[in-house]
Design a protein around this motif. Structure first.
Motif, PDB file in Angstrom:
ATOM      1  N   ALA A  50      -0.786   6.086  20.380  1.00  0.00           N
ATOM      2  CA  ALA A  50      -1.672   5.260  20.032  1.00  0.00           C
ATOM      3  C   ALA A  50      -2.599   6.410  19.072  1.00  0.00           C
ATOM      4  O   ALA A  50      -3.216   5.982  18.062  1.00  0.00           O
ATOM      5  N   ASP A  51      -2.744   7.620  19.503  1.00  0.00           N
ATOM      6  CA  ASP A  51      -3.505   8.572  18.713  1.00  0.00           C
ATOM      7  C   ASP A  51      -2.747   8.873  17.436  1.00  0.00           C
ATOM      8  O   ASP A  51      -3.558   8.966  16.406  1.00  0.00           O
ATOM      9  N   ARG A  52      -1.547   9.053  17.196  1.00  0.00           N
ATOM     10  CA  ARG A  52      -0.770   9.410  15.961  1.00  0.00           C
ATOM     11  C   ARG A  52      -0.751   8.134  15.088  1.00  0.00           C
ATOM     12  O   ARG A  52      -0.948   8.148  13.969  1.00  0.00           O
ATOM     13  N   LEU A  53      -0.751   7.012  15.785  1.00  0.00           N
ATOM     14  CA  LEU A  53      -0.856   5.588  15.035  1.00  0.00           C
ATOM     15  C   LEU A  53      -2.431   5.610  14.401  1.00  0.00           C
ATOM     16  O   LEU A  53      -2.296   5.339  13.032  1.00  0.00           O
ATOM     17  N   GLN A  54      -3.249   5.991  14.975  1.00  0.00           N
ATOM     18  CA  GLN A  54      -4.379   6.019  14.525  1.00  0.00           C
ATOM     19  C   GLN A  54      -4.791   7.019  13.256  1.00  0.00           C
ATOM     20  O   GLN A  54      -5.563   6.595  12.511  1.00  0.00           O
ATOM     21  N   GLN A  55      -4.309   8.101  13.761  1.00  0.00           N
ATOM     22  CA  GLN A  55      -4.364   9.153  12.566  1.00  0.00           C
ATOM     23  C   GLN A  55      -3.457   8.697  11.187  1.00  0.00           C
ATOM     24  O   GLN A  55      -4.211   8.834  10.069  1.00  0.00           O
ATOM     25  N   ALA A  56      -2.569   7.860  11.383  1.00  0.00           N
ATOM     26  CA  ALA A  56      -1.874   7.503  10.096  1.00  0.00           C
ATOM     27  C   ALA A  56      -2.238   6.554   9.590  1.00  0.00           C
ATOM     28  O   ALA A  56      -2.418   6.425   8.067  1.00  0.00           O
ATOM     29  N   LEU A  57      -2.993   5.498  10.111  1.00  0.00           N
ATOM     30  CA  LEU A  57      -3.810   4.419   9.838  1.00  0.00           C
ATOM     31  C   LEU A  57      -4.935   4.971   8.952  1.00  0.00           C
ATOM     32  O   LEU A  57      -5.392   4.325   7.959  1.00  0.00           O
ATOM     33  N   THR A  58      -5.440   5.843   9.555  1.00  0.00           N
ATOM     34  CA  THR A  58      -6.943   6.392   8.862  1.00  0.00           C
ATOM     35  C   THR A  58      -6.472   7.156   7.613  1.00  0.00           C
ATOM     36  O   THR A  58      -7.322   6.967   6.572  1.00  0.00           O
ATOM     37  N   ALA A  59      -5.367   7.603   7.331  1.00  0.00           N
ATOM     38  CA  ALA A  59      -4.997   8.252   5.980  1.00  0.00           C
ATOM     39  C   ALA A  59      -4.210   7.140   5.153  1.00  0.00           C
ATOM     40  O   ALA A  59      -3.812   7.679   4.100  1.00  0.00           O
ATOM     41  N   ASP A 104       0.920  -1.272  -0.083  1.00  0.00           N
ATOM     42  CA  ASP A 104      -0.200  -0.028  -0.003  1.00  0.00           C
ATOM     43  C   ASP A 104       0.781   1.375  -0.005  1.00  0.00           C
ATOM     44  O   ASP A 104       1.349   1.723   0.960  1.00  0.00           O
ATOM     45  N   ILE A 105       0.883   1.980  -1.177  1.00  0.00           N
ATOM     46  CA  ILE A 105       1.863   2.994  -1.175  1.00  0.00           C
ATOM     47  C   ILE A 105       1.307   4.331  -0.580  1.00  0.00           C
ATOM     48  O   ILE A 105       2.099   5.398  -0.341  1.00  0.00           O
ATOM     49  N   THR A 106       0.319   4.317   0.295  1.00  0.00           N
ATOM     50  CA  THR A 106      -0.310   5.522   0.799  1.00  0.00           C
ATOM     51  C   THR A 106      -0.082   5.371   2.259  1.00  0.00           C
ATOM     52  O   THR A 106      -0.404   6.040   2.996  1.00  0.00           O
ATOM     53  N   CYS A 107       0.929   4.512   2.446  1.00  0.00           N
ATOM     54  CA  CYS A 107       1.304   4.169   3.923  1.00  0.00           C
ATOM     55  C   CYS A 107       2.497   5.217   4.412  1.00  0.00           C
ATOM     56  O   CYS A 107       3.196   4.917   5.344  1.00  0.00           O
ATOM     57  N   SER A 155       3.602  -3.229   8.552  1.00  0.00           N
ATOM     58  CA  SER A 155       2.255  -3.652   7.781  1.00  0.00           C
ATOM     59  C   SER A 155       1.512  -2.701   7.770  1.00  0.00           C
ATOM     60  O   SER A 155       1.107  -1.869   8.727  1.00  0.00           O
ATOM     61  N   PRO A 156       0.842  -2.262   6.642  1.00  0.00           N
ATOM     62  CA  PRO A 156      -0.323  -1.302   6.543  1.00  0.00           C
ATOM     63  C   PRO A 156      -1.522  -1.532   7.534  1.00  0.00           C
ATOM     64  O   PRO A 156      -2.321  -0.620   7.599  1.00  0.00           O
ATOM     65  N   GLN A 157      -1.705  -2.808   7.662  1.00  0.00           N
ATOM     66  CA  GLN A 157      -3.027  -3.107   8.632  1.00  0.00           C
ATOM     67  C   GLN A 157      -2.651  -2.637  10.087  1.00  0.00           C
ATOM     68  O   GLN A 157      -3.639  -2.004  10.552  1.00  0.00           O
ATOM     69  N   THR A 158      -1.538  -2.908  10.641  1.00  0.00           N
ATOM     70  CA  THR A 158      -1.350  -2.435  12.178  1.00  0.00           C
ATOM     71  C   THR A 158      -0.339  -1.196  12.224  1.00  0.00           C
ATOM     72  O   THR A 158      -0.667  -0.535  13.357  1.00  0.00           O
ATOM     73  N   GLY A 159       0.238  -0.973  11.178  1.00  0.00           N
ATOM     74  CA  GLY A 159       1.170   0.327  11.248  1.00  0.00           C
ATOM     75  C   GLY A 159       2.402   0.209  12.123  1.00  0.00           C
ATOM     76  O   GLY A 159       3.272   1.045  12.328  1.00  0.00           O
TER      77      GLY A 159
END
Length: 312
Positions: A131-140, A109-112, A258-262
């Motif tokens: 955790a909040d920054r990781l979730q923000q990155a996963l959302t994008a 996933d090149i959007t990672c 992993s693009p799924q877990t970050g």
């Protein structure tokens, strides 16, 4: 002669005909590109290698996520839902990247880009991202939110804050491009190495193939056995948990995110992929490590001309 690289040791037979072998190297795309070519004269080989390195350097100016003025970063900075007029190289590579994303169910996933930036910081600080920054990155991170318009030759990022990272495919594309330049100069008996990725042309004079020795996990033993394969006119890449890893609170994390877990993979795994071209082998080796052996092999079986070798 080449030195031992992180994943490959390349050996080839001495020329059996008039053509002479010449070797060149240059630091490009955060690795060392190496060219081995058979030519009539040194001047002919040097001219071809110089042209190939210039082509690779030009691609770095397009694909780099480290260079703030690269074309890739201009795309990322264009803002959400704003079509970006792309060069041929950027449009082609991102189009292929999205095809591989569909094939691998998002393992490539090149959007990672936001995730990889967080992980680079993690490797420096040895602290997992908040955790909040990781979730923000996963959302994008969502390859489905990249829109391609072939007629207008534009790329549009549909989500705010999206950041692209072509590190899982760009070196293979560049190695193929370098080999193509050598062929345009009339030198077909050649290969281009980009760290763990090799684009392989016609075999050396008097040989039916180049001998490539795959190395996947480190060993302190000097007599380490390396798997030997004989290849020509194809690409080969290896990815896995070898030298690039970090340990945090007793857990070993790979440099492969992993693009799924970050987060970096925690399973020790390495994978070599042989494919019709180096862009394909580069895209699939990392993706297969993310997918795991069972899913990875099932996916690879759908791609014509692809062979996979696992070490776990």
């Amino acid at each position: 002669m080449y030195s031992i690289l992180p994943f490959f040791l390349l050996l080839c037979a001495l020329p059996a005909q008039a053509l002479e072998r010449f070797d060149f190297s240059a630091p490009l795309m955060a690795t060392t590109f190496r060219i081995s070519v058979h030519a009539d004269t040194k001047a002919q080989a040097e001219a071809a290698a110089d042209a190939a390195f210039k082509r690779i350097a030009a691609l770095n100016a397009v694909f780099s996520d480290y260079e703030p003025n690269s074309e890739l970063m201009q795309l990322c900075n264009a803002g959400p839902s704003k079509p970006f007029k792309a060069s041929d190289d950027l449009f082609i590579l991102i189009s292929h990247s999205l095809e591989f994303a569909r094939l691998t169910e998002g393992a490539l996933d090149i959007t990672c880009g936001n995730l990889t930036h967080l992980w680079r910081r993690t490797k420096r600080t040895h602290k997992l991202p908040p955790a909040d920054r990781l979730q923000q990155a996963l959302t994008a991170t969502d390859w489905r939110a990249v829109q391609m318009d072939a007629k207008a030759h534009t790329i549009t990022l549909l989500k705010p804050g999206m950041l692209l990272d072509l590190g899982g495919i760009a070196k293979g594309y560049a190695a193929d491009a370098g080999l193509r330049v050598l062929r345009e100069h009339g030198l077909t008996r050649a290969l281009v190495m980009a760290g763990g990725d090799i684009a392989i042309g016609d075999p050396p004079p008097g040989e039916d193939a180049w001998e490539i020795k795959l190395r996947q996990f480190a060993s302190a033993a000097p007599e380490e056995k390396l798997e030997s394969v004989r290849l020509h006119n194809c690409g080969v890449s290896t990815s896995g948990d070898l030298y690039q890893f970090t340990e945090i609170e007793g857990v070993r994390y790979s440099h492969i995110v992993s693009p799924q877990t970050g987060l970096g993979l925690t399973e020790r795994i390495a994978c070599s992929v042989i494919a019709p071209d180096c862009m394909t082998s580069d895209a699939l080796d990392t993706a297969i490590c993310v997918m795991g052996k069972e899913r990875g092999l099932k996916m690879a079986a759908q791609v014509k001309g692809v062979t996979v070798r696992f070490v776990e």
